[in-house]
Design an enzyme around this catalytic site. Structure first.
Site, PDB file in Angstrom:
ATOM      1  N   GLY D 305      50.866  61.337  71.286  1.00  0.00           N
ATOM      2  CA  GLY D 305      50.419  59.887  71.715  1.00  0.00           C
ATOM      3  C   GLY D 305      51.511  59.057  71.600  1.00  0.00           C
ATOM      4  N   LYS D 306      52.827  59.839  71.907  1.00  0.00           N
ATOM      5  CA  LYS D 306      54.078  58.906  71.784  1.00  0.00           C
ATOM      6  C   LYS D 306      54.684  58.326  73.153  1.00  0.00           C
ATOM      7  CE  LYS D 306      55.425  61.350  67.621  1.00  0.00           C
ATOM      8  NZ  LYS D 306      56.297  62.116  66.971  1.00  0.00           N
TER       9      LYS D 306
END
Lengths: 353, 353, 353, 353
Positions: D305-306
């Site tokens: 999720g970066k």
């Protein structure tokens, strides 16, 4: 599932070094570090070998370079008298250069395809993949077939790969696959016209191999064309003997690198004390620590008596980045301006006729 | 300056997988990550291909493997019926295996020498270097000469490299270069005795090339031995047709990898619908991102219809670490115990005679 | 789309070097070439540094090693008195070792997932990926939270990472996360019990960072815990001063390598003429040609006065292959049998109290 | 033995992208393959993030980049409003950029020195080596000392590295180390003047660490300066929260890459649902197959999720080749022409005051 047509829409386009004057950029790299400094030094060595009137330049090609958009560079090197002989893998010369000369193209693969998860789809569509590039396999089969046609047309005897590739050049000319007649330029055609001999020491290991296997199969016990790799070695050695000062411009390693380096020793075996290659450049990403020839340093080659170390440079880079800069530098410095044409292919005709 | 004798004191010694039961170690690697898990899976695939009674195993060798201490592994694979055909670079088979069979050795280079700063000294001493290993160049010349002696003894015609290498095996036997007579065992001898055909598609690119060039030079216009690489391709394709289920155990990439993968397509061109290689393992440190064949994934090969992807595994490791574990695993699991001998060389005699 | 449960089924299992006597295998590698010979030499150097009664051993960890199945090795090194201090990245110590100590696991990712084409699915399932390994992100958040709980429990002042990690060890013991109470063993627990200090010089760059940011955010302007990386450097330098003879066992490069090498210079700056690290081993796949610290040779470090070159060895290999062999060799040679316990953590308490 | 003066004669000179319009060259690379196509796509993404008025650009630096001749690029990015925050290793900022700002230089090492065989000589001469580049160690000690002087001048409390580096900028200005007063330009000075915050999450792991250790040692039990890496993380997270749309331009991996990627998660932990980094580019030669963060793909980061995957591109190249082309492309396309200045450092003063 996409159709073949949907996947083959953006063609690979070959970079034209003549359009990009990289001299100031490469000069700036001279005083940096790592690969940029090595690259600048390699460019300077290539310039130097072109300015050395005694020096014959041998270009060695391994890796899928033509499909990657580097074809026009090699065509330009030939047509501008910046290379005198070529040693290559078969894929570069036949599956890729001759293939494009026949009118086919390589295609850009979308990012998804390079991951390898879609290869079953490609297989079904008869599309072949080279990392991030796609090829229409049906067109490649036509390339194989053309090699068979050429083999069928020749008298049955052992040929060097050089001789066979020269016939491929003649085929292109005869069949109108030339820029003058609306075709695309190619390495094999340019080399044919400029008398630059091309050697592919593992010649059956490519599309031509398929055509030749079909030829030999059809001939059965009857006389047939064969490809004598010893003859290649002999011929290239003759060139070294006739022109003792030589420089190597190598992209990748593999058989072409080894083969070209070896002619120094081969000359010696034929009783001629030929000097080591005076200049040598290799562009590679291979890592020296696995001990393979492809990654072995040019210093190591000097222990074998093959390469002199005064003007040698390894450039650690993927070729599509480094090669346009190195060759573009020499081209825009006009290093080849005073260079005499060598027509080495003519030297070999008495040998082989 | 040291003397040659001072530098050549510690010989390379070949690892003997029969002495090391690595099964528990490799089994433990199955549930780890990265290269260890890949290696364990590759070992399991090799075991599986040996247990598959239909499967012919083709071993592909690139990189300087014999000089690195891996020779005994390949000898053991042959003598224990764990491989049915070999495709190799010339250096492995001639400069290194045949060289050692003649009684010569490879030597450990001190750490200093691998840096490349002492190569001028080595050159003067006639010592050749392969990264961290040294060779007596004068002995290597004797190896070249022996290849010429063999060529001189043969009838003049095109030979496949396989045929020529078979003659090298016969030479070793005839000249007492066998363990029974106090010699050392070798790949070429073991393959000769076990009828395992060995193909070197770029055969002139090695010590044999020097011998053959000298042979052709001496013969001049008279009939001579030539090496037909098309014949190699044809023969290997025949083996694929005769034995459709195949597995590849590849160390490194280069010509051997490409050549062995291509026989699937070649069979198709000869009108036989041969299945893709059912199993495939490659050990390599090459990086996929430069697009070269050596580093191309086995998934990519599946887009070309060459390798099935159910049982394929790339192992990212320098070979001296990975190969003893993979082959030792299969050996100590006795995967070959029930395997029938194939004697593929016998299949080819009618083809070539 | 699969469920999280379906994807997280095969746990990573840590290799146990105590079960595999690799001494004969590694000894055989001594007389081979390339990485195998380097590995054998590295194993011999590790053995030698353990037998050197004066030598303190510093273990440096970079790369995702614990998630890869190497945890038990480090636990065994600690519990068998084969390491005296650890310098690590935060991910190894907190996100992976402490995480497993809390009862969570790492999971094997199917071959499909390492290609990167399924990462959107993983994202949706709250699964994190490390190449071929999967982590339940919800569990990782609980690990972050635990770090906050520990921070909240401490008096507000600057802590070295070592002090904080010691508190993490205390937390594990206090909360029954020990083998004795049915938990799994961990590096942090073993180091706590054996007084082996652990330094993480970039401590906020991991799961602990998330907990500490939350802690500081909650405290607002009130006194809070901070992590003083200078204190880490000071403490490790004190250890060097107290125990001048040192050896480094480094896996990967990065901050841990640089940090541990630097203490020689740091001691000098504090007015103490400490000797260079007497022994040094690094396992890495990084390539020297990009000039980065991670790949810089130990010879290069000697130009900085950090590492002596008599007993240094780079091993070019992915760590899951090389580390079990190197450490297993020293373990089964019982190199640590006569070694005195150092309890370096005790040395530091007066510094920090 | 040469003298120090003889070895330090050719200074590293920084490339000036403003002088080289690489737009046509990079455009030509768009339709090639491998790294050239990746590079062209990365350049286009960098252009796009600069044209996106909402996007804040974070530059991440690992590897020895300043010593390699890339300093002027980073200065130009800052002064031309093409970067809003920097996350770096300490060596780049302190040992190299601040070092040069103090008036010292890096020097080209002759080919002989990079092999590592002359490091004992360098050691004796107090010359430090970074692959093919040399540094006067006595000058580097003066750089350490200057860091101590700065620390001594500050009030005793925990500082973020950003705060400390801002003081280094103030020091340069105060002491006339500016182009206006005959000094050389530097990243730290330009960032100070343009309010671009610089974070070094492992701040003690560099020349500043030596100065700070000396500072803390001298202070003993008295109040002292400490470096709180948690505060760095907190501050960078605040920037992400204040400016949710972000892009990453990363050279190398290591702590800077991880740290900058992590702020998305950190924002979430502080209760703010920040979007993933919208754009991301990484230039690296690291190989994905060892599972380390430095080489992990941006796709992998998306599982955490970066990083969003619509506009992400890995470029496999040594940075001195790729970075001038990527940044030069955006510069000459005037992608920054309409860009608003962000002065992020001002945003942080209320946080830290």
């Amino acid at each position: 599932m996409p159709t073949k047509k949907e996947l083959l829409i953006s063609p690979i386009q070959h970079i034209d070094i003549k359009q990009h004057n990289v001299v100031p950029l490469v000069d700036a790299m001279q005083s940096m570090a790592y690969s940029s400094r090595d690259l600048a030094r390699a460019a300077a060595i290539y310039e130097r070998m072109l300015r050395d009137q005694d020096c014959g330049v041998i270009l060695c090609l391994a890796g899928s370079l033509i499909s990657a958009g580097l074809k026009q560079i090699f065509v330009d090197l030939i047509r501008n008298n910046m290379v005198d002989a070529i040693v290559s893998t078969g894929a570069n010369m036949v599956d890729q250069d001759f293939f494009e000369a026949l009118g086919y193209r390589h295609w850009i693969a979308d990012d998804l395809y390079r991951q390898g998860t879609e290869d079953a789809t490609l297989r079904e569509l008869m599309i072949d993949r080279i990392y991030d590039t796609l090829i229409d396999e049906e067109e490649l089969r036509l390339c194989d077939d053309t090699c068979k046609v050429i083999a069928d047309s020749l008298g049955p005897r052992p040929y060097s790969s050089r001789e066979f590739i020269r016939e491929m050049g003649a085929y292109l000319e005869k069949n109108g696959k030339t820029p003058a007649k609306g075709g695309v330029d190619s390495i094999i055609l340019a080399a044919y016209e400029m008398d630059v001999p091309i050697f592919v020491p593992a010649f059956s290991d490519c599309s031509a191999g398929f055509g030749l296997v079909a030829h030999q199969h059809e001939r059965g016990d009857k006389p047939k064309v064969s490809i004598d790799s010893v003859k290649d070695f002999y011929e290239l050695t003759q060139l070294k003997i006739a022109n003792p000062t030589t420089g190597l411009l190598m992209i990748g390693g593999g058989v072409p690198k080894n083969f070209a380096q070896d002619i120094v020793v081969s000359a010696e075996i034929l009783g001629v004390d030929a000097p080591m290659h005076k200049y040598a450049i290799q562009i590679t990403v291979a890592d020296v620590r696995d001990g393979a020839l492809s990654s072995s340093t040019l210093k190591e080659a000097s222990s074998w008596g093959k390469v002199d170390t005064t003007f040698e440079q390894m450039v650690y880079s993927e070729a599509t980045l480094a090669l346009p800069l190195i060759t573009g530098y020499a081209y825009h410095k006009k290093a080849h301006a005073q260079r005499k044409e060598r027509h080495w292919a003519r030297l070999l005709e008495p040998v082989t006729a």
